[in-house]
Design a protein around this motif. Structure first.
Motif, PDB file in Angstrom:
ATOM      1  N   ALA A  62      13.462   4.222 -32.638  1.00 22.56           N
ATOM      2  CA  ALA A  62      14.800   4.001 -33.186  1.00 22.56           C
ATOM      3  C   ALA A  62      15.264   2.591 -32.847  1.00 22.56           C
ATOM      4  N   ALA A  63      15.913   1.958 -33.790  1.00 23.14           N
ATOM      5  CA  ALA A  63      16.372   0.584 -33.585  1.00 23.14           C
ATOM      6  C   ALA A  63      17.366   0.514 -32.432  1.00 23.14           C
ATOM      7  N   TRP A  64      17.201  -0.493 -31.580  1.00 19.73           N
ATOM      8  CA  TRP A  64      18.162  -0.725 -30.515  1.00 19.73           C
ATOM      9  C   TRP A  64      19.440  -1.289 -31.121  1.00 19.73           C
ATOM     10  N   VAL A  65      20.575  -1.008 -30.470  1.00 19.07           N
ATOM     11  CA  VAL A  65      21.869  -1.461 -30.985  1.00 19.07           C
ATOM     12  C   VAL A  65      22.560  -2.305 -29.920  1.00 19.07           C
ATOM     13  N   GLU A  66      23.366  -3.264 -30.389  1.00 21.06           N
ATOM     14  CA  GLU A  66      24.119  -4.118 -29.475  1.00 21.06           C
ATOM     15  C   GLU A  66      25.132  -3.285 -28.702  1.00 21.06           C
TER      16      GLU A  66
END
Length: 349
Positions: A62-66
């Protein structure tokens, strides 16, 4: 969330560039053969073929988020005196440790990427909990080893410009690279070497289970290490980055229970590749118990995407490991960047 992947060529590219500062040259020892250093329990170094196997077989992630910083920043005292110990988690393995009138930074990292290149490599997903402008006067900087997420020359250059009289202490062979960043007072230490800091505080170099390299050509040619700050109110441990080996028991045998320990819990998947040199949360809880640590802070998670575990997995798995090993959650916590801990003196039997 969309899946993300990191191409195998990226790690290969980053392994071929960078500045090393030169290998260590000195007498042989039980962990230095004249050319390369080794762990207390030597582990086979991962070959380029193993790196490519990992990279080519990575599962979707899953894409990492800021992540945002807290809206209200806490004030930082200029100095902390007496028995007080104040630890501020800045990010990754960067801590501000304040005790006995000294301000100490560990593995300073303010750059946007943990990489030799400014445009490629692991990017930051959490802003530093303190900006460089918010730092109090820095007296001592500890650099545990030469990996790019621990020895960041960009951050060191900025710190040298702000605090030119600060002393930097690091492992054997890393001094030349750090001097190139602008520091004049750089001390290289070996495992179990001691350095008095003031009348009540002594810094000790201690072993860690890890490795060193900035390119494929300089693997294990400089020393990796942790640090113990020995004080009357109880010792503190900053191990840098490490796997779970015999080191924690040896540190406990030599220094006794820890008042405070900073223990890495991230960059642990896949285990077949990472186990020797990176603790997962269950390993970190074992280390906490072996140290008889009164207060442990989780570090080395959530800032840079370095391995295969999901972004928030280390903190969730830490909670699980604490329950399974019957350790009170209050003893070992994961902080937010910018969070300050007021650590009480060690309660001795």
């Amino acid at each position: 969330m969309p899946a993300v992947s990191r191409p195998a060529w990226l790690l290969g590219l980053l392994s071929l560039v960078g500045c090393t500062g030169g290998p260590y040259q000195g007498p042989t020892s039980d962990h230095f053969d004249g050319q390369r250093f080794s762990n207390l329990e030597p582990k086979a170094h991962k070959t380029l073929a193993a790196v490519l196997k990992w990279q080519l077989n990575r599962p979707p992630q899953a894409a990492w988020v800021e992540q945002p910083l807290p809206t209200a920043a806490q004030a930082i005292p200029q100095r902390v005196e007496g028995q007080d110990l104040r630890v501020t988690y800045i990010n990754h393995a960067t801590l501000l440790i304040q005790l006995q009138g000294l301000n100490i930074l560990t593995d300073p990292l303010w750059s946007k990427r943990a990489s030799p290149l400014s445009f490629i490599g692991p990017k930051r997903y959490h802003a530093p909990g303190l900006s460089l402008d918010q730092l109090p006067p820095i007296d001592l900087i500890l650099v545990s080893h030469n990996h790019y997420d621990h020895l960041d020359t960009g951050s060191l250059r900025q710190l040298a410009g702000r605090f030119p009289k600060a002393q930097v202490v690091t492992g054997l062979g890393n001094g030349a690279l750090i001097r190139q960043c602008g520091f004049a007072d750089v001390r290289e230490m070996d495992w179990w070497e001691a350095l008095p800091l003031n009348k009540g505080l002594t810094l000790h170099g201690v072993p860690a289970q890890h490795w060193s390299s900035r390119t494929r050509a300089d693997t294990n040619k400089t020393l990796w290490m942790g640090f113990v700050l020995e004080a009357p109110e109880g010792p503190l441990l900053f191990p840098g980055d490490t796997g779970l080996g015999p080191e924690f028991r040896l540190i406990h045998q030599r220094f006794g229970p820890m008042r405070f320990a900073a223990l890495p819990i991230g960059a642990y998947a896949p285990r077949w590749f990472m186990r020797d040199n990176h603790m997962n949360p269950a390993d970190a809880v074992q280390a906490h118990r072996q140290l008889a640590s009164q207060s442990s802070m989780a570090i080395h998670f959530g800032t840079f995407n370095l391995s295969d575990e999901e972004q928030f997995a280390p903190v969730m798995e830490l909670a699980t490991a604490l329950r399974e090993q019957q350790v009170p959650e209050a003893e070992f916590r994961a902080p937010q960047p910018g969070e300050h801990w007021q650590v009480p003196p060690l309660q001795r039997p």
